[in-house]
Design a protein around this motif. Structure first.
Motif, PDB file in Angstrom:
ATOM      1  N   THR A  15       0.810  -1.223   0.000  1.00 52.77           N
ATOM      2  CA  THR A  15       0.000   0.000   0.000  1.00 52.77           C
ATOM      3  C   THR A  15       0.848   1.281   0.000  1.00 52.77           C
ATOM      4  O   THR A  15       0.328   2.364  -0.222  1.00 52.77           O
ATOM      5  N   GLY A  16       2.149   1.113   0.275  1.00 52.93           N
ATOM      6  CA  GLY A  16       2.997   2.300   0.470  1.00 52.93           C
ATOM      7  C   GLY A  16       3.034   3.245  -0.714  1.00 52.93           C
ATOM      8  O   GLY A  16       3.003   4.470  -0.556  1.00 52.93           O
ATOM      9  N   GLY A  17       3.063   2.668  -1.938  1.00 47.25           N
ATOM     10  CA  GLY A  17       3.152   3.523  -3.126  1.00 47.25           C
ATOM     11  C   GLY A  17       1.977   4.483  -3.221  1.00 47.25           C
ATOM     12  O   GLY A  17       2.142   5.672  -3.517  1.00 47.25           O
ATOM     13  N   GLY A  18       0.779   3.951  -2.926  1.00 38.69           N
ATOM     14  CA  GLY A  18      -0.418   4.800  -2.974  1.00 38.69           C
ATOM     15  C   GLY A  18      -0.360   5.913  -1.952  1.00 38.69           C
ATOM     16  O   GLY A  18      -0.756   7.058  -2.227  1.00 38.69           O
ATOM     17  N   VAL A  19       0.164   5.564  -0.762  1.00 39.53           N
ATOM     18  CA  VAL A  19       0.279   6.581   0.287  1.00 39.53           C
ATOM     19  C   VAL A  19       1.218   7.695  -0.152  1.00 39.53           C
ATOM     20  O   VAL A  19       0.956   8.885   0.066  1.00 39.53           O
ATOM     21  N   VAL A  20       2.312   7.320  -0.799  1.00 40.52           N
ATOM     22  CA  VAL A  20       3.259   8.332  -1.268  1.00 40.52           C
ATOM     23  C   VAL A  20       2.577   9.260  -2.273  1.00 40.52           C
ATOM     24  O   VAL A  20       2.759  10.480  -2.239  1.00 40.52           O
ATOM     25  N   TRP A  21       1.743   8.701  -3.149  1.00 35.44           N
ATOM     26  CA  TRP A  21       1.037   9.527  -4.129  1.00 35.44           C
ATOM     27  C   TRP A  21       0.059  10.482  -3.446  1.00 35.44           C
ATOM     28  O   TRP A  21      -0.042  11.654  -3.815  1.00 35.44           O
TER      29      TRP A  21
ATOM     30  N   ALA B  32      12.058   4.020   1.638  1.00 37.07           N
ATOM     31  CA  ALA B  32      12.729   3.217   2.646  1.00 37.07           C
ATOM     32  C   ALA B  32      11.828   3.009   3.859  1.00 37.07           C
ATOM     33  O   ALA B  32      11.737   1.908   4.405  1.00 37.07           O
ATOM     34  N   LEU B  33      11.120   4.060   4.256  1.00 33.02           N
ATOM     35  CA  LEU B  33      10.241   3.968   5.416  1.00 33.02           C
ATOM     36  C   LEU B  33       9.076   3.021   5.160  1.00 33.02           C
ATOM     37  O   LEU B  33       8.541   2.409   6.082  1.00 33.02           O
ATOM     38  N   LEU B  34       8.650   2.911   3.901  1.00 27.87           N
ATOM     39  CA  LEU B  34       7.473   2.114   3.568  1.00 27.87           C
ATOM     40  C   LEU B  34       7.840   0.758   2.969  1.00 27.87           C
ATOM     41  O   LEU B  34       6.970   0.039   2.484  1.00 27.87           O
ATOM     42  N   ASN B  35       9.133   0.451   2.983  1.00 26.95           N
ATOM     43  CA  ASN B  35       9.580  -0.863   2.519  1.00 26.95           C
ATOM     44  C   ASN B  35       9.203  -1.141   1.061  1.00 26.95           C
ATOM     45  O   ASN B  35       8.762  -2.230   0.706  1.00 26.95           O
ATOM     46  N   LEU B  36       9.315  -0.128   0.208  1.00 23.62           N
ATOM     47  CA  LEU B  36       9.017  -0.324  -1.214  1.00 23.62           C
ATOM     48  C   LEU B  36      10.193  -1.007  -1.890  1.00 23.62           C
ATOM     49  O   LEU B  36      11.351  -0.689  -1.600  1.00 23.62           O
ATOM     50  N   ASP B  37       9.921  -1.956  -2.793  1.00 23.60           N
ATOM     51  CA  ASP B  37      11.022  -2.655  -3.460  1.00 23.60           C
ATOM     52  C   ASP B  37      11.527  -1.833  -4.662  1.00 23.60           C
ATOM     53  O   ASP B  37      10.943  -0.810  -5.028  1.00 23.60           O
ATOM     54  N   GLY B  38      12.591  -2.305  -5.274  1.00 24.60           N
ATOM     55  CA  GLY B  38      13.266  -1.568  -6.338  1.00 24.60           C
ATOM     56  C   GLY B  38      12.380  -1.187  -7.510  1.00 24.60           C
ATOM     57  O   GLY B  38      12.274   0.001  -7.851  1.00 24.60           O
ATOM     58  N   PRO B  39      11.685  -2.175  -8.138  1.00 22.98           N
ATOM     59  CA  PRO B  39      10.840  -1.831  -9.300  1.00 22.98           C
ATOM     60  C   PRO B  39       9.735  -0.837  -8.941  1.00 22.98           C
ATOM     61  O   PRO B  39       9.423   0.059  -9.736  1.00 22.98           O
ATOM     62  N   THR B  40       9.147  -0.981  -7.751  1.00 23.92           N
ATOM     63  CA  THR B  40       8.096  -0.041  -7.339  1.00 23.92           C
ATOM     64  C   THR B  40       8.661   1.367  -7.203  1.00 23.92           C
ATOM     65  O   THR B  40       8.061   2.339  -7.665  1.00 23.92           O
ATOM     66  N   LEU B  41       9.827   1.463  -6.560  1.00 21.97           N
ATOM     67  CA  LEU B  41      10.461   2.774  -6.397  1.00 21.97           C
ATOM     68  C   LEU B  41      10.753   3.399  -7.757  1.00 21.97           C
ATOM     69  O   LEU B  41      10.527   4.595  -7.974  1.00 21.97           O
ATOM     70  N   HIS B  42      11.189   2.559  -8.676  1.00 21.39           N
ATOM     71  CA  HIS B  42      11.486   3.006 -10.035  1.00 21.39           C
ATOM     72  C   HIS B  42      10.252   3.658 -10.664  1.00 21.39           C
ATOM     73  O   HIS B  42      10.306   4.784 -11.163  1.00 21.39           O
ATOM     74  N   LEU B  43       9.113   2.939 -10.606  1.00 23.12           N
ATOM     75  CA  LEU B  43       7.878   3.460 -11.179  1.00 23.12           C
ATOM     76  C   LEU B  43       7.403   4.707 -10.426  1.00 23.12           C
ATOM     77  O   LEU B  43       6.846   5.631 -11.019  1.00 23.12           O
ATOM     78  N   LEU B  44       7.606   4.708  -9.120  1.00 26.85           N
ATOM     79  CA  LEU B  44       7.180   5.840  -8.300  1.00 26.85           C
ATOM     80  C   LEU B  44       7.946   7.100  -8.691  1.00 26.85           C
ATOM     81  O   LEU B  44       7.353   8.186  -8.852  1.00 26.85           O
TER      82      LEU B  44
END
Lengths: 216, 217
Positions: free
Chosen positions: A49-55, A117-129
């Motif tokens: 869910t972290g990616g959505g929270v960042v958005w 880092a705080l939300l434990n997002l993996d590499g590909p997710t961070l890339h897209l983010l």
């Protein structure tokens, strides 16, 4: 002349440049920091869910600078004096859009690293983010500028602009966050297209709003 | 401060309104280089509206304005960033003016205007801490630095002390005698040679006929 305008605008809005406009970035990181405390330290849930929270944090952070974005310069007469010097409102607003984006877009992209880092997002997710924020924040900046110019002469403008930005920013949020959920870079093409359209119309819409505000 | 290029300012049958109220109508005048006009009128008769229409910032309800030459405006809002020191806030406008008009020698002209208005000791003070009168003088310094031929001044003397009133009046007189145009809206008496005056009260519609006026083209 445009360089002189841009330098002034950046001096006004850039984080830590005297204007003290670091608030959006601090807010953005604070949301990413609070979220694990609120939902618990389940690493799996956080990375899902972290990616959505960042958005959402990025969208809300875009609201914060709106209050000062246009209203102050209408109040002290800057736009009138620039107009008398033959500079069109569209030019002023295009420069303001660039300054506004530079002062919150790239800082948010940088702040996405600690947030990930705080939300434990993996590499590909961070890339897209990161790509999503890079192409999505110009659109958020354009919506923000149009709203700030339209509400500048209203008394409750600041509160209203926050409410107005949320629905208008939904398409960017849907495609930007959707790309993370499906790990699908193609959605980011939609984000880029929406941003491009908004950036193209924002100087004209905001310029017309500034002219209309004078006639009151 | 170089001599401004020859300029004219013409108003033809101007009418302005605020909301539903017609402020004044059938207002015409013509100013050429070296002339000054003192606009008087009670509060709310539309002096500020007239100045904004003449500057081209708002459109009149009827009639039109002909401007030849650059227009400089001084009103109660000097367009100086409240958070920045006065020197930097003024330097921004000097910088812009230099880019727009290559004839302007910003550094020299601006410094001369700032000295004439006694602003030098205030250069490090943030604009928000300046008094009304100091802000007014700073706005005038920015106006002089531009080298505009047409000066539109909205209450240039309000908030000024006796010595500053004398300085500002002398600067306006100097601008006019140098071939410039000055239009001054003020409640205070002005001592400028050849000053004409215009009482806005004479152009107020006798009845509230605002709704029956013909609409602008």
């Amino acid at each position: 002349m445009i360089a002189a305008l841009l330098r002034r605008d950046l001096g006004k809005f850039f984080p830590f440049a005297g204007g003290g406009a670091a608030l959006p970035v601090v807010f953005f990181v604070a949301v990413a920091m609070l979220y694990p405390f609120a939902v618990g330290p389940d690493a799996n849930l956080l990375s899902r869910t972290g990616g959505g929270v960042v958005w959402i944090a990025a969208l809300l952070a875009a609201i914060l600078p709106l209050e000062k974005l246009v209203a102050e310069d209408i109040e002290i007469g800057t736009f009138d004096q620039l107009r008398l010097r033959g500079i069109t409102e569209e030019t002023m607003m295009a420069v303001r859009l660039l300054a506004h984006w530079l002062s919150f877009g790239p800082p948010l992209v940088l702040a996405a690293f600690p947030a990930a880092a705080l939300l434990n997002l993996d590499g590909p997710t961070l890339h897209l983010l990161l790509i999503g924020l890079l192409v999505g924040t110009p659109g958020l900046a354009a919506i923000g500028l149009m709203i700030a110019a339209l509400t500048a002469s209203l008394r409750a403008g600041a509160a209203l602009s926050g409410l107005l930005l949320v629905p208008l920013a939904l398409p960017i949020l849907i495609f930007g966050a959707g790309a993370l959920a499906r790990q699908d870079a193609a959605s980011l093409g939609f984000v880029a297209a929406i941003s491009l359209l908004l950036v193209a119309i924002a100087p004209f819409a905001a310029g017309a709003a500034i002219r209309a505000a004078r006639e009151v | 401060m170089q001599a401004p290029a020859s300029s004219t300012l013409c108003a033809n049958a101007l009418a302005c309104r605020r909301g539903d109220r017609l402020l004044f109508r059938a207002l015409s005048f013509e100013l050429t280089g070296g002339e000054a006009l003192h606009v008087t009128g009670a509060n709310g008769t539309g002096k500020t509206t007239l100045i904004r229409v003449l500057a081209g910032l708002t459109t009149p309800y009827a009639g039109d304005v002909v401007r030849e030459g650059m227009v400089g405006l001084l009103d109660e809002r000097p367009a100086l960033d409240p958070d920045r020191p006065l020197g930097k806030a003024l330097a921004f406008w000097t910088h812009i003016d230099e880019r727009i008009d290559a004839r302007i020698d910003g550094g020299h002209d601006a410094a001369q205007a700032q000295r004439a208005l006694g602003l030098e000791p205030l250069m490090e003070v943030p604009v928000r801490y300046l008094s009304t009168g100091q802000r007014k003088r700073a706005g005038l310094a920015a106006l002089i630095g531009r080298g505009a031929g047409i000066w539109l001044l909205d209450e240039p003397l309000s908030g000024l002390d006796a010595a500053a009133i004398e300085q500002v009046t002398a600067l306006i007189a100097g601008h006019v005698s140098g071939g410039g145009i000055a239009l001054i809206a003020s409640h205070q008496a002005l001592e400028i040679d050849g000053l004409r005056s215009l009482e806005l009260g004479d152009y107020v519609p006798s009845k509230r006929t605002g709704h029956t006026e013909s609409a602008p083209a």
